[in-house]
Scaffold this motif. Structure first.
Motif, PDB file in Angstrom:
ATOM      1  N   ALA A 287     -68.936 -49.414 -16.164  1.00  0.00           N
ATOM      2  CA  ALA A 287     -67.823 -49.681 -17.083  1.00  0.00           C
ATOM      3  C   ALA A 287     -67.376 -51.135 -17.037  1.00  0.00           C
ATOM      4  CB  ALA A 287     -66.647 -48.769 -16.762  1.00  0.00           C
ATOM      5  N   ASP A 288     -66.993 -51.655 -18.199  1.00  0.00           N
ATOM      6  CA  ASP A 288     -66.407 -52.985 -18.315  1.00  0.00           C
ATOM      7  C   ASP A 288     -64.891 -52.823 -18.213  1.00  0.00           C
ATOM      8  OD1 ASP A 288     -65.821 -55.638 -18.886  1.00  0.00           O
ATOM      9  OD2 ASP A 288     -65.890 -55.328 -21.054  1.00  0.00           O
ATOM     10  N   VAL A 289     -64.348 -53.097 -17.032  1.00  0.00           N
ATOM     11  CA  VAL A 289     -62.907 -52.952 -16.804  1.00  0.00           C
ATOM     12  C   VAL A 289     -62.350 -54.236 -16.215  1.00  0.00           C
ATOM     13  CG1 VAL A 289     -63.001 -50.442 -16.491  1.00  0.00           C
ATOM     14  CG2 VAL A 289     -63.341 -51.940 -14.516  1.00  0.00           C
ATOM     15  N   ARG A 290     -61.032 -54.345 -16.220  1.00  0.00           N
ATOM     16  CA  ARG A 290     -60.382 -55.548 -15.723  1.00  0.00           C
ATOM     17  C   ARG A 290     -60.200 -55.559 -14.215  1.00  0.00           C
ATOM     18  NH1 ARG A 290     -58.849 -55.031 -20.905  1.00  0.00           N
ATOM     19  NH2 ARG A 290     -58.263 -56.913 -22.081  1.00  0.00           N
ATOM     20  N   HIS A 291     -60.176 -54.399 -13.601  1.00  0.00           N
ATOM     21  CA  HIS A 291     -59.953 -54.315 -12.155  1.00  0.00           C
ATOM     22  C   HIS A 291     -60.705 -53.107 -11.605  1.00  0.00           C
ATOM     23  CE1 HIS A 291     -57.842 -54.266  -8.296  1.00  0.00           C
ATOM     24  NE2 HIS A 291     -57.311 -55.444  -8.605  1.00  0.00           N
ATOM     25  N   PRO A 292     -61.311 -53.223 -10.414  1.00  0.00           N
ATOM     26  CA  PRO A 292     -62.062 -52.094  -9.849  1.00  0.00           C
ATOM     27  C   PRO A 292     -61.238 -50.825  -9.716  1.00  0.00           C
ATOM     28  CG  PRO A 292     -62.525 -54.096  -8.612  1.00  0.00           C
ATOM     29  CD  PRO A 292     -61.419 -54.425  -9.570  1.00  0.00           C
ATOM     30  N   VAL A 293     -59.963 -50.956  -9.352  1.00  0.00           N
ATOM     31  CA  VAL A 293     -59.120 -49.787  -9.160  1.00  0.00           C
ATOM     32  C   VAL A 293     -58.897 -49.050 -10.475  1.00  0.00           C
ATOM     33  CG1 VAL A 293     -56.840 -48.982  -8.404  1.00  0.00           C
ATOM     34  CG2 VAL A 293     -58.013 -50.767  -7.120  1.00  0.00           C
ATOM     35  N   SER A 294     -58.938 -49.768 -11.585  1.00  0.00           N
ATOM     36  CA  SER A 294     -58.761 -49.121 -12.886  1.00  0.00           C
ATOM     37  C   SER A 294     -59.806 -48.040 -13.104  1.00  0.00           C
ATOM     38  CB  SER A 294     -58.841 -50.155 -14.016  1.00  0.00           C
ATOM     39  OG  SER A 294     -57.787 -51.078 -13.926  1.00  0.00           O
ATOM     40  N   GLN A 295     -61.065 -48.351 -12.791  1.00  0.00           N
ATOM     41  CA  GLN A 295     -62.112 -47.345 -12.942  1.00  0.00           C
ATOM     42  C   GLN A 295     -62.036 -46.296 -11.841  1.00  0.00           C
ATOM     43  OE1 GLN A 295     -65.271 -45.316 -14.701  1.00  0.00           O
ATOM     44  NE2 GLN A 295     -63.840 -46.828 -15.483  1.00  0.00           N
ATOM     45  N   GLY A 296     -61.529 -46.675 -10.670  1.00  0.00           N
ATOM     46  CA  GLY A 296     -61.303 -45.689  -9.618  1.00  0.00           C
ATOM     47  C   GLY A 296     -60.317 -44.629 -10.069  1.00  0.00           C
ATOM     48  N   ASP A 440     -54.393 -52.876  -2.673  1.00  0.00           N
ATOM     49  CA  ASP A 440     -53.173 -53.668  -2.476  1.00  0.00           C
ATOM     50  C   ASP A 440     -53.041 -54.755  -3.538  1.00  0.00           C
ATOM     51  OD1 ASP A 440     -52.400 -52.177  -0.289  1.00  0.00           O
ATOM     52  OD2 ASP A 440     -53.234 -53.562   1.194  1.00  0.00           O
ATOM     53  N   ASP A 441     -54.181 -55.359  -3.917  1.00  0.00           N
ATOM     54  CA  ASP A 441     -54.168 -56.383  -4.963  1.00  0.00           C
ATOM     55  C   ASP A 441     -53.714 -55.775  -6.293  1.00  0.00           C
ATOM     56  OD1 ASP A 441     -55.075 -59.076  -6.130  1.00  0.00           O
ATOM     57  OD2 ASP A 441     -56.315 -57.662  -7.267  1.00  0.00           O
ATOM     58  N   PHE A 442     -54.204 -54.590  -6.591  1.00  0.00           N
ATOM     59  CA  PHE A 442     -53.831 -53.890  -7.828  1.00  0.00           C
ATOM     60  C   PHE A 442     -52.336 -53.582  -7.824  1.00  0.00           C
ATOM     61  CE2 PHE A 442     -53.468 -50.015 -10.447  1.00  0.00           C
ATOM     62  CZ  PHE A 442     -54.171 -50.394 -11.586  1.00  0.00           C
ATOM     63  N   ARG A 443     -51.837 -53.077  -6.699  1.00  0.00           N
ATOM     64  CA  ARG A 443     -50.412 -52.742  -6.591  1.00  0.00           C
ATOM     65  C   ARG A 443     -49.537 -53.981  -6.712  1.00  0.00           C
ATOM     66  NH1 ARG A 443     -51.399 -48.537  -1.663  1.00  0.00           N
ATOM     67  NH2 ARG A 443     -51.128 -46.578  -2.818  1.00  0.00           N
ATOM     68  N   GLN A 445     -50.111 -56.734  -8.331  1.00  0.00           N
ATOM     69  CA  GLN A 445     -50.037 -57.205  -9.709  1.00  0.00           C
ATOM     70  C   GLN A 445     -49.103 -56.326 -10.540  1.00  0.00           C
ATOM     71  OE1 GLN A 445     -53.582 -58.563 -11.746  1.00  0.00           O
ATOM     72  NE2 GLN A 445     -54.753 -58.507  -9.824  1.00  0.00           N
ATOM     73  N   LEU A 446     -49.186 -55.009 -10.345  1.00  0.00           N
ATOM     74  CA  LEU A 446     -48.278 -54.122 -11.054  1.00  0.00           C
ATOM     75  C   LEU A 446     -46.828 -54.401 -10.676  1.00  0.00           C
ATOM     76  CD1 LEU A 446     -50.070 -50.623 -10.913  1.00  0.00           C
ATOM     77  CD2 LEU A 446     -49.814 -52.104 -12.898  1.00  0.00           C
ATOM     78  N   LYS A 447     -46.590 -54.646  -9.393  1.00  0.00           N
ATOM     79  CA  LYS A 447     -45.235 -54.910  -8.920  1.00  0.00           C
ATOM     80  C   LYS A 447     -44.681 -56.206  -9.493  1.00  0.00           C
ATOM     81  CE  LYS A 447     -42.494 -55.066  -4.659  1.00  0.00           C
ATOM     82  NZ  LYS A 447     -42.549 -55.015  -3.165  1.00  0.00           N
ATOM     83  N   SER A 448     -45.580 -57.173  -9.734  1.00  0.00           N
ATOM     84  CA  SER A 448     -45.146 -58.461 -10.272  1.00  0.00           C
ATOM     85  C   SER A 448     -44.931 -58.420 -11.783  1.00  0.00           C
ATOM     86  CB  SER A 448     -46.166 -59.550  -9.925  1.00  0.00           C
ATOM     87  OG  SER A 448     -47.377 -59.337 -10.633  1.00  0.00           O
ATOM     88  N   GLY A 449     -45.203 -57.283 -12.400  1.00  0.00           N
ATOM     89  CA  GLY A 449     -44.948 -57.137 -13.825  1.00  0.00           C
ATOM     90  C   GLY A 449     -46.175 -57.176 -14.711  1.00  0.00           C
ATOM     91  N   VAL A 454     -55.734 -57.681 -13.464  1.00  0.00           N
ATOM     92  CA  VAL A 454     -57.047 -58.293 -13.659  1.00  0.00           C
ATOM     93  C   VAL A 454     -57.580 -58.751 -12.303  1.00  0.00           C
ATOM     94  CG1 VAL A 454     -58.331 -60.135 -14.815  1.00  0.00           C
ATOM     95  CG2 VAL A 454     -56.368 -59.061 -15.960  1.00  0.00           C
ATOM     96  N   PHE A 455     -58.795 -58.358 -12.004  1.00  0.00           N
ATOM     97  CA  PHE A 455     -59.414 -58.693 -10.719  1.00  0.00           C
ATOM     98  C   PHE A 455     -59.992 -60.095 -10.748  1.00  0.00           C
ATOM     99  CE2 PHE A 455     -63.182 -58.589  -7.869  1.00  0.00           C
ATOM    100  CZ  PHE A 455     -62.513 -58.349  -6.670  1.00  0.00           C
ATOM    101  N   GLN A 456     -59.721 -60.843  -9.680  1.00  0.00           N
ATOM    102  CA  GLN A 456     -60.292 -62.178  -9.543  1.00  0.00           C
ATOM    103  C   GLN A 456     -61.160 -62.217  -8.287  1.00  0.00           C
ATOM    104  OE1 GLN A 456     -58.192 -65.660 -11.304  1.00  0.00           O
ATOM    105  NE2 GLN A 456     -56.474 -64.743 -10.252  1.00  0.00           N
ATOM    106  N   PRO A 457     -62.470 -62.253  -8.447  1.00  0.00           N
ATOM    107  CA  PRO A 457     -63.355 -62.251  -7.276  1.00  0.00           C
ATOM    108  C   PRO A 457     -63.150 -63.454  -6.366  1.00  0.00           C
ATOM    109  CG  PRO A 457     -64.577 -62.735  -9.297  1.00  0.00           C
ATOM    110  CD  PRO A 457     -63.223 -62.276  -9.720  1.00  0.00           C
TER     111      PRO A 457
END
Length: 488
Positions: A287-296, A440-443, A445-449, A454-457
């Motif tokens: 899948a083409d997604v913005r963040h790994p957790v999104s597909q999780g 934690d990175d996903f959380r 970003q959500l907490k920051s609004g 979006v995942f940044q490698p």
């Protein structure tokens, strides 16, 4: 032959027979607790994948929804119709409760393994991606574990691409023969032709087909179940109480009571939703997604659909009908489900069920093929090998459809599935701290609004990642702690 059968029997005893089911359960509980009950936290977010607003918009890529439907097509199969009936026959109504329980914790396991599959995916250079347990073993654990990835790939190909595809072909042809009277030769030939057309189109065609047939399959089956429930709505509370009471031994519908309900529910639930077995992550990685957790999260939703919706539909159809008699083992499998439907809504329903079985079988075949293709890429990059695999799959499907004894493939398929599950569990146990970092990175970003993280490698320089697999990140700042803007 006896030596070979004995060898695979030993593998099955060492996996499914001894430790694998308890290990899957214990590790699922561990992931659930250590992740802060992530499947509950993001439950409402799971449904976002169904909205067109959350698709990539690029026709050359596989969307999150398409990847979801391909994986649902693989998870949902004969186990959702026949397997649930067997669980209720042998374990009583209480088995349904334990299927729900194993699905709840399996949602967390699926989220983690699919997140890792996305994290370590590789770009094919044409807008598609490839990954799965073999990739996160090689790139997550290191090249010295490549042999383990090869073991996994061999088991995946033999169990799913060959073994289970022969069984699905047999299921398809058997259903057509029983309901419509079509000879296995002709239905097998038709199925083989359809399979060849799909597999030669690659993952894009597989995804497009799944995007059409899986919703049809699900809506038809759910619609029939809702009709049965509506006709027996006054009996529904009693059925729900029976499920709970039998699950905890307050009532005993079959010999073995609580123990039988627990064993059958856990075993059938794990076989049905495949959480932790390492199969679905191969599709999740496409899948083409913005963040790994999104597909999780999306793949966690796949487990929910498989067990909490489809399996529950089958359970209610059976338990609300007069056909099911607790403790009586004369009727089980698909026959019990079929007769339960007929007793409620009439003989016409058996043809709808046959149609559902056909779609279940076909969707599983194309899913199993893709798992074989992914496994092959781990072992060789020769273009001729892929062509040979596609021809072999078409032949296996045809032979499975025309040979009444095709179910014999389980003597090696089930043990190999157990072995690949052990390999996958070892890998995700070792990589679980990495998965928590990404979560934690996903959380954060959500907490920051940020509405759509979006995942940044570049924020994970210690990991062996393919930066080209994250095109959305190239348009964003690379500072690890910066507040990331929404990309849409």
């Amino acid at each position: 032959m006896d030596v070979i059968t004995g060898f695979f029997g030993l593998i099955e005893d060492l996996t499914w027979g001894w430790a694998l089911i308890p290990l899957l359960i214990v590790f699922g509980v561990f992931i659930t607790v250590m992740s802060g009950f992530v499947q509950i936290e993001y439950f409402t977010r799971m449904f976002r994948v169904l909205s067109s607003k959350n698709q990539s918009g690029d026709p050359n890529t596989i969307s999150a929804r398409e990847a979801l439907l391909v994986s649902v097509g693989g998870r949902v199969g004969g186990g959702n119709i026949a397997g649930v009936a067997v669980a209720i026959t042998l374990g009583g109504p209480g088995a349904v409760f334990w299927m729900w329980a194993v699905a709840l914790i399996g949602m967390a396991t699926s989220l983690v393994e699919s997140t890792l599959a996305q994290l370590y995916k590789r770009s094919d250079g044409d807008g598609t991606y490839r990954g799965g347990p073999a990739s996160y073993i090689i790139y997550g654990l290191g090249a010295k574990y490549r042999w383990l990835a090869v073991v996994y790939a061999v088991c995946l190909m033999l169990a799913f691409a060959f073994g289970f595809n022969a069984f699905q072909g047999n299921t398809f042809a058997g259903a057509v023969n029983d309901s419509l009277g079509v000879d296995r030769l002709w239905s097998g030939l038709g199925l083989a032709i359809m399979t060849g057309f799909i597999v030669y189109g690659g993952i894009r065609r597989i995804a497009k087909v799944a995007d059409v047939i899986i919703p049809i399959m699900a809506f038809i089956y759910i619609g029939l179940a809702l009709l049965v429930i509506a006709l027996n709505v006054t009996e529904l509370p009693g059925v729900i109480w029976s499920i709970i009471a039998n699950a905890f031994g307050l009532e005993e519908a079959v010999s073995g009571g609580f123990g039988a309900a627990l064993a059958q529910g856990l075993r059938r639930g794990l076989f049905s939703n495949e959480a932790g077995l390492g199969s679905a992550p191969n599709v999740a990685a496409t899948a083409d997604v913005r963040h790994p957790v999104s597909q999780g999260i999306t793949q966690s939703f796949s487990v929910f659909i498989d067990t909490m919706i489809i399996c529950t539909c089958t359970a209610f159809v059976i338990l609300l009908s007069p056909v099911y008699q607790p403790g009586v083992e004369g009727i089980d499998g698909v026959v019990l489900t079929q007769q339960s439907l007929v007793s409620q809504v009439g003989s016409w329903s058996q043809y709808f069920l046959t149609f559902a079985i056909l779609l279940f079988a076909f969707s599983s075949i194309i899913y199993n093929y893709y798992l074989g293709e992914t496994a092959l890429k781990v072992m060789t990059s020769q273009a001729g090998a892929l062509h040979a695999l596609r021809i072999a799959i078409v032949v296996v499907v045809f032979l499975g459809a025309t040979a009444p004894g095709a179910t014999a493939v389980f003597f090696f398929s089930d043990p190999l599935m157990g072995l690949l599950a052990v390999v996958n569990l070892m890998a995700i146990i070792m990589l679980f701290p990495v998965a928590l970092r990404v979560l934690d990175d996903f959380r954060a970003q959500l907490k920051s609004g940020v509405e759509r993280p979006v995942f940044q490698p570049t924020a994970f320089p210690d990991l062996d990642l393919d930066h080209s697999a994250w095109p959305h990140a190239r348009r964003l700042p690379v500072q690890k702690d910066a507040t990331l803007p929404s990309s849409g």
